[in-house]
Scaffold this active site. Structure first.
Site, PDB file in Angstrom:
ATOM      1  N   CYS A  51      -1.448   2.531   5.957  1.00 41.78           N
ATOM      2  CA  CYS A  51      -0.068   3.002   5.953  1.00 41.78           C
ATOM      3  C   CYS A  51       0.157   4.053   7.034  1.00 41.78           C
ATOM      4  CB  CYS A  51       0.247   3.589   4.576  1.00 41.78           C
ATOM      5  SG  CYS A  51       1.820   4.468   4.486  1.00 41.78           S
ATOM      6  N   THR A 118       4.241   5.333  -3.773  1.00 43.13           N
ATOM      7  CA  THR A 118       4.006   5.447  -2.343  1.00 43.13           C
ATOM      8  C   THR A 118       2.821   6.353  -2.025  1.00 43.13           C
ATOM      9  OG1 THR A 118       5.512   7.345  -2.105  1.00 43.13           O
ATOM     10  CG2 THR A 118       6.478   5.146  -1.881  1.00 43.13           C
ATOM     11  N   TYR A 182      10.678  -0.830  11.117  1.00 43.44           N
ATOM     12  CA  TYR A 182      10.950  -1.436   9.815  1.00 43.44           C
ATOM     13  C   TYR A 182      12.359  -2.028   9.762  1.00 43.44           C
ATOM     14  CZ  TYR A 182       6.620   0.415   7.899  1.00 43.44           C
ATOM     15  OH  TYR A 182       5.295   0.653   7.645  1.00 43.44           O
TER      16      TYR A 182
END
Length: 340
Positions: A51, A118, A182
């Site tokens: 990530c 997350t 994104y």
């Protein structure tokens, strides 16, 4: 973070990031009103090498030498729609927190936690609950609130004299580049994708120009701004160019940014945190709405990351008055074969 996992068949016209985080902080004041006290050994940083947002925290922790004060747990590169998991650990359980799923720590904080699970997240080890997953202030607090536990020679990643300009630069990097890729990748309509694509490459062209005359984003030394840009650039060719359709140019075809990114990659604390195998596996397997087959591509050739970059000609001292971090700690090393 976990994006692109809203369910089979779900398509948004344009990508909107959910920015509702647990925004408590860990500070020297730690007064209990949304602030927890800085204490060595009390907290655990939960991250994932895959990530980009968590990679920031891994880099900052290493640059500042906080390994002894703040332990780190690493989730695997893939997860389901429910939670990141500790499948890299023996038995699939984090050895410090004693949990198999990061969701368990979120549920300890708020039963029935309603939003995404997350990374990065900092967990209070005694209670097992998440303290914060607000990734932007998290790393700034490591720089400004944890100073008592910084290593000798730790760099100043958020210099007070540069903060106003830095905040503006970091905001543009976040909206246009970090989040911009994104917006391209998860656009559900052609016009949304086209607008996102134009915004992204306008920003990359601005960065190409800015970095043509200065070695780092803020001048002669590395700052948090460079950390934030690096984690997107290092994923650009292996993931964003193809998987997210950010394909006007590869990073390796943008000469200034490519040299800048290699300069950072070859600096201790940056490239030694990068695991290309996990990065590719995460994006191509987890984002089944974009890549329903789950096939992970073999390319591209990543050996160029270790080639000469020539950025020394611009001068500068990467760590300012400080020094590079020492060797990566045992148990936190990325396998050499995962770095090219």
């Amino acid at each position: 973070m976990a994006e692109g996992t809203k369910g089979k068949g779900y398509v948004e016209p344009s990508f909107e990031r959910d920015t509702r985080y647990i925004n408590d902080r860990i500070t020297t004041r730690g007064d209990g009103e949304g602030e927890w006290p800085v204490e060595a050994g009390r907290y655990r940083l939960v991250a994932a090498r895959a990530c980009p947002w968590a990679n920031r925290a891994i880099i900052v922790r290493r640059l500042l030498g906080l390994e002894d004060a703040l332990s780190m747990g690493l989730c695997g590169p893939t997860h389901d729609e429910d939670s990141w998991t500790f499948d890299l650990d023996p038995g699939g359980v984090d050895p410090v927190l004693g949990i198999p799923r990061l969701k368990d720590a979120y549920e300890k904080r708020q039963p029935g936690y309603p939003r995404g699970i997350t990374v990065p997240a900092i967990v209070d080890v005694p209670t097992g609950q998440v303290v914060t997953n607000d990734f932007a202030p998290l790393t700034l607090d490591l720089s400004t609130q944890w100073t008592a536990f910084h290593r000798d020679g730790a760099p100043d990643l958020y210099p007070e004299a540069l903060r106003d300009e830095m905040d503006d630069v970091m905001q543009r990097v976040y909206t246009e580049v970090n989040n911009g890729v994104y917006r391209c990748g998860f656009a559900g309509q052609q016009d949304a994708y086209d607008a996102a694509y134009d915004r992204l490459f306008t920003a990359l062209d601005w960065l190409e120009e800015r970095l043509s005359t200065r070695r780092f984003l803020m001048g002669d030394t590395i700052t948090e701004a460079d950390v934030r840009l690096f984690t997107t650039l290092v994923r650009f060719d292996p993931v964003y160019h193809g998987h997210f359709k950010c394909n006007r140019s590869k990073l390796s075809e943008m000469p200034v940014l490519w040299a800048y990114a290699r300069d950072l990659f070859q600096t201790p604390g940056f490239g030694d945190t990068v695991d290309f195998v996990q990065i590719k596996r995460h994006y191509y397997v987890v984002h089944h709405d974009i890549n329903p087959t789950g096939i992970v591509p073999q390319g591209p050739d990543l050996s160029g990351w270790l080639t000469a970059h020539g950025r020394e000609e611009l001068g500068g001292r990467p760590f300012g008055d400080g020094t590079p971090p020492g060797p990566v700690r045992e148990g936190e090393r990325v396998p050499a074969e995962h770095q090219q």
